[in-house]
Design a protein around this motif. Structure first.
Motif, short mmCIF file in Angstrom:
data_model
loop_
_atom_site.label_atom_id
_atom_site.label_comp_id
_atom_site.label_asym_id
_atom_site.label_seq_id
_atom_site.Cartn_x
_atom_site.Cartn_y
_atom_site.Cartn_z
N PRO A 1 5.14 -7.58 23.71
CA PRO A 1 4.63 -8.80 23.08
C PRO A 1 3.12 -8.75 22.87
CG PRO A 1 6.19 -9.35 24.80
CD PRO A 1 5.93 -7.86 24.89
N HIS A 2 2.68 -9.18 21.71
CA HIS A 2 1.26 -9.30 21.33
C HIS A 2 0.57 -7.96 21.09
CE1 HIS A 2 1.85 -13.49 22.15
NE2 HIS A 2 2.21 -13.21 23.39
N ASP A 3 1.32 -6.88 20.94
CA ASP A 3 0.72 -5.59 20.58
C ASP A 3 0.16 -5.66 19.17
OD1 ASP A 3 1.12 -4.21 22.93
OD2 ASP A 3 2.87 -3.08 22.22
N ARG A 4 -0.90 -4.88 18.93
CA ARG A 4 -1.45 -4.73 17.58
C ARG A 4 -1.21 -3.28 17.14
NH1 ARG A 4 -6.98 -5.72 17.86
NH2 ARG A 4 -7.28 -3.50 18.23
N VAL A 5 -0.35 -3.12 16.16
CA VAL A 5 -0.05 -1.80 15.59
C VAL A 5 -1.13 -1.50 14.56
CG1 VAL A 5 1.59 -0.48 14.21
CG2 VAL A 5 2.43 -2.09 15.92
N GLU A 6 -1.72 -0.32 14.64
CA GLU A 6 -2.78 0.07 13.71
C GLU A 6 -2.34 1.31 12.93
OE1 GLU A 6 -6.22 -1.51 16.76
OE2 GLU A 6 -5.65 0.60 16.77
N ILE A 7 -2.55 1.25 11.63
CA ILE A 7 -2.25 2.37 10.74
C ILE A 7 -3.60 2.97 10.35
CG2 ILE A 7 -1.16 3.10 8.59
CD1 ILE A 7 0.43 0.41 8.73
N TYR A 8 -3.81 4.24 10.69
CA TYR A 8 -5.10 4.88 10.44
C TYR A 8 -5.07 5.69 9.16
CZ TYR A 8 -5.48 3.75 15.39
OH TYR A 8 -5.49 3.08 16.58
N ARG A 9 -6.18 5.62 8.43
CA ARG A 9 -6.33 6.42 7.22
C ARG A 9 -6.82 7.82 7.60
NH1 ARG A 9 -10.76 4.37 4.39
NH2 ARG A 9 -11.35 3.18 6.19
N PRO A 10 -6.50 8.82 6.77
CA PRO A 10 -7.03 10.16 7.05
C PRO A 10 -8.54 10.19 6.83
CG PRO A 10 -5.66 10.16 5.06
CD PRO A 10 -5.62 8.79 5.63
N LEU A 11 -9.21 11.03 7.59
CA LEU A 11 -10.66 11.18 7.42
C LEU A 11 -10.96 11.88 6.10
CD1 LEU A 11 -11.69 12.35 10.99
CD2 LEU A 11 -11.94 10.07 9.99
N PHE B 1 0.84 -1.19 0.00
CA PHE B 1 0.00 0.00 0.00
C PHE B 1 0.88 1.25 0.00
CE2 PHE B 1 -2.35 -3.40 2.03
CZ PHE B 1 -3.54 -3.39 1.30
N PRO B 2 1.36 1.67 -1.18
CA PRO B 2 2.28 2.81 -1.24
C PRO B 2 1.65 4.14 -0.79
CG PRO B 2 1.71 2.02 -3.43
CD PRO B 2 1.12 1.06 -2.48
N GLU B 3 0.34 4.18 -0.64
CA GLU B 3 -0.31 5.42 -0.18
C GLU B 3 -0.07 5.67 1.31
OE1 GLU B 3 -3.53 2.22 0.28
OE2 GLU B 3 -1.98 2.68 -1.17
N ILE B 4 0.40 4.67 2.04
CA ILE B 4 0.71 4.86 3.46
C ILE B 4 1.97 5.72 3.58
CG2 ILE B 4 1.39 3.75 5.61
CD1 ILE B 4 -0.16 1.26 4.68
N ASP B 5 1.83 6.81 4.30
CA ASP B 5 2.95 7.72 4.55
C ASP B 5 3.12 7.83 6.06
OD1 ASP B 5 4.76 9.79 4.84
OD2 ASP B 5 3.70 11.16 3.49
N LEU B 6 4.17 7.25 6.58
CA LEU B 6 4.36 7.24 8.03
C LEU B 6 4.53 8.63 8.63
CD1 LEU B 6 6.60 4.07 8.49
CD2 LEU B 6 4.12 4.31 8.76
N ALA B 7 4.84 9.61 7.79
CA ALA B 7 4.95 10.99 8.27
C ALA B 7 3.56 11.62 8.41
CB ALA B 7 5.82 11.81 7.34
N LYS B 8 2.56 11.08 7.70
CA LYS B 8 1.21 11.67 7.71
C LYS B 8 0.17 10.80 8.39
CE LYS B 8 1.93 14.35 3.51
NZ LYS B 8 1.52 14.58 2.14
N ASN B 9 0.20 9.50 8.15
CA ASN B 9 -0.80 8.62 8.74
C ASN B 9 -0.59 8.53 10.25
OD1 ASN B 9 -0.51 7.53 5.82
ND2 ASN B 9 -2.41 6.62 6.56
N LYS B 10 -1.69 8.59 10.98
CA LYS B 10 -1.61 8.41 12.43
C LYS B 10 -1.46 6.92 12.72
CE LYS B 10 -4.21 12.50 13.62
NZ LYS B 10 -3.41 13.28 14.49
N LEU B 11 -0.81 6.63 13.83
CA LEU B 11 -0.55 5.25 14.23
C LEU B 11 -1.08 5.01 15.63
CD1 LEU B 11 3.19 5.19 13.10
CD2 LEU B 11 1.23 4.36 11.81
N GLY B 12 -1.41 3.75 15.91
CA GLY B 12 -1.91 3.42 17.24
C GLY B 12 -1.53 2.01 17.64
N ILE B 13 -1.69 1.75 18.93
CA ILE B 13 -1.55 0.40 19.47
C ILE B 13 -2.84 0.13 20.23
CG2 ILE B 13 -0.30 -1.10 21.07
CD1 ILE B 13 2.20 0.61 20.55
N PHE B 14 -3.59 -0.85 19.75
CA PHE B 14 -4.88 -1.20 20.34
C PHE B 14 -5.80 0.01 20.49
CE2 PHE B 14 -2.45 -4.89 22.14
CZ PHE B 14 -3.13 -5.86 21.44
N GLY B 15 -5.90 0.84 19.46
CA GLY B 15 -6.83 1.95 19.45
C GLY B 15 -6.38 3.21 20.15
#
Length: 89
Positions: free
Chosen positions: A64-74, A39-53
């Motif tokens: 251990p067992h964390d879920r990294v979430e990449i959020y899309r812009p609204l 998914f080349p549209e993911i830009d780590l400088a712009k997309n917000k990131l989370g762990i379990f919300g």
């Protein structure tokens, strides 16, 4: 240690499990899983990131067992979306 990386689009959801070394950061896990090539549209400088919300920084160290979430812009502000739905009613 095992972690997951999650990314969702309207038509597809990706959840990749991977083993990472202790001390691995959110950004390192995202790069290791290969999702940036898919998914080349993911830009780590712009997309917000989370762990379990909960929002986090790319430099955050994973547990251990964390879920990294990449959020899309609204696409539209949630308040504006509610106003538009209310007008249609």
């Amino acid at each position: 240690m095992q972690v997951e990386v999650a990314y969702a689009l309207p038509h597809v959801q990706i959840l990749q499990k991977l083993d990472v070394p202790p001390g691995c950061t959110v950004e390192q896990a995202i790069r290791l899983c290969g999702i940036l090539q898919q998914f080349p549209e993911i830009d780590l400088a712009k997309n917000k990131l989370g762990i379990f919300g909960k929002f986090t920084q790319p430099q955050a160290v994973l547990q251990p067992h964390d879920r990294v979430e990449i959020y899309r812009p609204l696409i539209i502000d949630p308040k504006e979306a509610r106003r538009l739905r209310a007008r249609k009613r």
